[in-house]
Design a protein around this motif. Sequence first.
Motif, short mmCIF file in Angstrom:
data_model
loop_
_atom_site.label_atom_id
_atom_site.label_comp_id
_atom_site.label_asym_id
_atom_site.label_seq_id
_atom_site.Cartn_x
_atom_site.Cartn_y
_atom_site.Cartn_z
N TYR B 288 0.82 -1.22 0.00
CA TYR B 288 0.00 0.00 0.00
C TYR B 288 0.84 1.26 0.00
CZ TYR B 288 -3.25 -3.58 1.52
OH TYR B 288 -3.96 -4.73 1.60
N GLY B 289 2.13 1.10 0.23
CA GLY B 289 3.02 2.26 0.21
C GLY B 289 3.41 2.65 -1.20
N ARG B 290 3.00 1.87 -2.18
CA ARG B 290 3.39 2.15 -3.55
C ARG B 290 2.25 2.85 -4.28
NH1 ARG B 290 7.53 -1.49 -6.81
NH2 ARG B 290 7.91 0.03 -8.44
N ASN B 291 2.53 4.02 -4.83
CA ASN B 291 1.47 4.85 -5.40
C ASN B 291 0.67 4.13 -6.48
OD1 ASN B 291 2.31 6.90 -3.79
ND2 ASN B 291 3.55 7.91 -5.37
N GLU B 292 1.38 3.43 -7.37
CA GLU B 292 0.68 2.80 -8.48
C GLU B 292 -0.24 1.69 -8.00
OE1 GLU B 292 3.92 3.36 -8.27
OE2 GLU B 292 4.60 4.48 -10.05
N VAL B 293 0.13 1.03 -6.90
CA VAL B 293 -0.71 -0.02 -6.33
C VAL B 293 -2.00 0.59 -5.76
CG1 VAL B 293 -0.87 -1.78 -4.50
CG2 VAL B 293 1.21 -1.59 -5.89
N CYS B 294 -1.87 1.75 -5.14
CA CYS B 294 -3.07 2.45 -4.63
C CYS B 294 -3.99 2.84 -5.78
CB CYS B 294 -2.67 3.69 -3.83
SG CYS B 294 -1.86 3.26 -2.29
N SER B 295 -3.39 3.35 -6.86
CA SER B 295 -4.20 3.69 -8.04
C SER B 295 -4.92 2.46 -8.57
CB SER B 295 -3.31 4.25 -9.16
OG SER B 295 -3.13 5.63 -9.00
N PHE B 296 -4.21 1.34 -8.60
CA PHE B 296 -4.78 0.09 -9.10
C PHE B 296 -5.99 -0.33 -8.26
CE2 PHE B 296 -4.92 -4.57 -8.74
CZ PHE B 296 -5.05 -4.95 -10.06
N LEU B 297 -5.83 -0.33 -6.95
CA LEU B 297 -6.90 -0.83 -6.07
C LEU B 297 -8.10 0.11 -6.04
CD1 LEU B 297 -4.82 -2.34 -3.13
CD2 LEU B 297 -6.27 -3.58 -4.77
N ILE B 298 -7.82 1.41 -5.95
CA ILE B 298 -8.95 2.35 -5.91
C ILE B 298 -9.68 2.34 -7.25
CG2 ILE B 298 -9.60 4.77 -5.61
CD1 ILE B 298 -7.22 5.02 -3.66
N SER B 299 -8.93 2.18 -8.33
CA SER B 299 -9.57 2.07 -9.64
C SER B 299 -10.46 0.84 -9.72
CB SER B 299 -8.51 2.01 -10.75
OG SER B 299 -7.84 3.24 -10.86
N SER B 300 -10.00 -0.26 -9.12
CA SER B 300 -10.82 -1.47 -9.12
C SER B 300 -12.13 -1.22 -8.37
CB SER B 300 -10.06 -2.63 -8.47
OG SER B 300 -10.93 -3.71 -8.21
N ALA B 301 -12.04 -0.62 -7.20
CA ALA B 301 -13.26 -0.34 -6.42
C ALA B 301 -14.23 0.51 -7.23
CB ALA B 301 -12.90 0.36 -5.11
N LEU B 302 -13.70 1.59 -7.82
CA LEU B 302 -14.58 2.50 -8.55
C LEU B 302 -15.09 1.88 -9.84
CD1 LEU B 302 -12.83 5.93 -7.94
CD2 LEU B 302 -14.76 4.89 -6.74
N TRP B 304 -16.21 -1.14 -10.32
CA TRP B 304 -17.46 -1.89 -10.10
C TRP B 304 -18.63 -0.95 -9.89
CZ3 TRP B 304 -17.23 -6.70 -11.57
CH2 TRP B 304 -15.98 -7.31 -11.62
N LEU B 305 -18.37 0.17 -9.25
CA LEU B 305 -19.45 1.15 -9.04
C LEU B 305 -19.83 1.82 -10.35
CD1 LEU B 305 -18.07 2.90 -5.81
CD2 LEU B 305 -19.50 0.87 -5.96
N ASP B 306 -18.82 2.09 -11.18
CA ASP B 306 -19.01 2.83 -12.42
C ASP B 306 -19.57 1.92 -13.52
OD1 ASP B 306 -18.78 4.44 -14.67
OD2 ASP B 306 -16.59 4.50 -14.67
N LYS B 307 -18.87 0.86 -13.85
CA LYS B 307 -19.23 0.04 -15.01
C LYS B 307 -20.32 -0.99 -14.72
CE LYS B 307 -16.32 1.85 -17.92
NZ LYS B 307 -16.83 2.60 -19.10
N TYR B 308 -20.47 -1.37 -13.46
CA TYR B 308 -21.45 -2.42 -13.13
C TYR B 308 -22.61 -1.91 -12.26
CZ TYR B 308 -18.52 -5.96 -15.32
OH TYR B 308 -17.83 -6.72 -16.24
N HIS B 309 -22.65 -0.60 -12.04
CA HIS B 309 -23.76 0.01 -11.29
C HIS B 309 -23.93 -0.56 -9.88
CE1 HIS B 309 -26.16 1.92 -14.86
NE2 HIS B 309 -24.86 2.11 -14.96
N VAL B 310 -22.83 -1.09 -9.34
CA VAL B 310 -22.92 -1.69 -8.02
C VAL B 310 -23.15 -0.60 -6.97
CG1 VAL B 310 -21.35 -2.68 -6.30
CG2 VAL B 310 -21.71 -3.84 -8.49
N ASP B 311 -23.89 -0.95 -5.90
CA ASP B 311 -24.31 0.05 -4.92
C ASP B 311 -23.35 0.18 -3.74
OD1 ASP B 311 -27.01 0.71 -6.09
OD2 ASP B 311 -27.16 -1.45 -5.92
#
Lengths: 265, 353
Positions: B288-302, B304-311
């Motif tokens: 989690y100390g690596r910036n690109e890894v944070c971008s990767f994980l937060i992008s994954s979370a968003l 599912w919310l964005d492309k799959y309309h998850v609540d």
Amino acid sequence: MVSRPTYVGGLGFGLKWDMGWMHDTLDYLSKDPIYRKYHHNQITFRLMYAFSENFVLPLSHDEVVHGKGSLLGKMPGDAWQKFANLRLLLGYQYAQPGKKLLFMGGEFAQWREWNHDESLDWHLLEAPPHAGVQRWVEDLNHLYRSEAALHTYDCDPRGFSWVDCTDADRSVLSFLRQGASPEELILVVCNFTPVPRFNYRVGVPLGGWWQERLNSDANLYGGSGHGNFGGVEATPIPFHGRPYSLNLTLPPLAVIFFRYQGAQP
Amino acid sequence: MKTSVSTVTLLSADDLYLFNEGSHFRLYEKLGAHPLSVGGTAGTYFAVWAPNAEQVSVIGDFNGWDKKAHPLFPRESSGIWEGFLPGVGPGAVYKYHIVSRYQGYRVDKADPLGFYHETPPRTASVVWDLDYSWGDQEWMASRGARHTLSAPMAIYEVHLGSWRRVPEAGNRPLTYREMASWLPEYVQRLGFTHVEFLPVMEHPFYGSWGYQTTGYFAPTSRYGTPQDFMYLVDTLHQHGIGVILDWVPSHFPNDEHGLGFFDGTHLYEHADPRKGIHPDWNSFIFNYGRNEVCSFLISSALFWLDKYHVDGLRVDAVASMLYLDYSRREGRVDPQRLRRPREPRGHRLPAPL
């Protein structure tokens, strides 16, 4: 705190699973009712912290795997008592402040532990006790959603007050759930023993008719059919520090929900 | 067969800056495989993060898995390799062949940002677009009010592989589309407000129930395509039922085609095994100390919310992310950053309201 915004120092989550509630409640309910009086604090302790986070009350897949058995299998007693205890567990979950979570299969009292290689045992629904639990869950969901008192203040101490949390000897709990308006009131009474109690007096804040909205001991759910014939009129006899009281029949291993109605319909 | 083209890019200078800084939250619009048309030529743009690679190429059924046919090109100092492959389109099966700068290490990797993957035990990714015509506008417009703390919330937790099976067909699980014709009506009748799925993200081992994720941007292909899963979410929404996904940013499995040792270095996982390997599950732990890894994980979370309309997302094993001595015996932790473990699991990100 976990379920607080980051700008006030929280972790920014919306809700948090209340694992303490799950452990305490399952531990308490898995005990033979004869011993429950010695563990009354397990079932009352939650209210010391119930509003410190925005909680979900989880009965998740984690509790029905790795040799832990099913929810029904954890319950003590003969088959009738196991089903009654399970209806009591689910009713108690819906009565407590907090959002609800139930893993599939629990809603119709799956006997077996969860097996990811097989379907749930849907054929169990042909047996009345299993269909009864499913009907109970259905009615709990509809009650929870339709009664503001049971959800408005799920995460707010204004939504809860004890009537009596001290009757360890008889393992009875009574408390009020409150909505935003003073008349949105639900009284919950739980009897954690298989002994029906007659003429059990419970204090209430308002006079008038208290409608028996749900009773987990109704025949419909596989119960013994003890109850209060649809409702009780409050009498001006002060009790439990409240100006009025209800004279109740408490069914065995059961939870009842009374809704404040005001004047008798 | 045409070779890859270096002049096509989806990455702006801002993208690179935000990615390396750890604040790019929509990597799925840039990295991975994107079918598109350039000057009338249809093809697919590929981009993958492999900063310690000497060479990266796309291999797949379209080039006979030839490591030389379609090289990718390093994009400045970002660590990202990119390229446009003319003639490659949706349905193409592919992996990245990575040659590390270190010790001649070579490995074939599934796409960390892949939108669709082959069904396990197969391990390659599949080029896919995520077009879908949603019918849940009413839900999306009204869901804010349904997700306040004062609204009722009763969640039915479901494992897709074992809710209901088809005995007439070898006891197979239901597909996403079959699920869509059973589950919404059942949940609606019982009165639950939400369904929460055990992790649907692609996972090689069925017996992990999804908690050993390799595809953070793809629903498992065991039960259908991305659009089939969208259809399930859509149908639930149209029945007035919210959808929560279990999501596992705490650790990932050590399968060769997965994220581990991605470019011959510990890229996604922490290099120190005391911090980078989970003692309970013998899996890798994100750095989690690596910036690109944070971008990767937060992008994954968003994603599912964005492309799959998850609540909402239920975040698994949060305590194991917060406490460095979680499940570690004495002496097996970094004493500089010791904190005590408390609550073990179970939190959820707020839904986008």
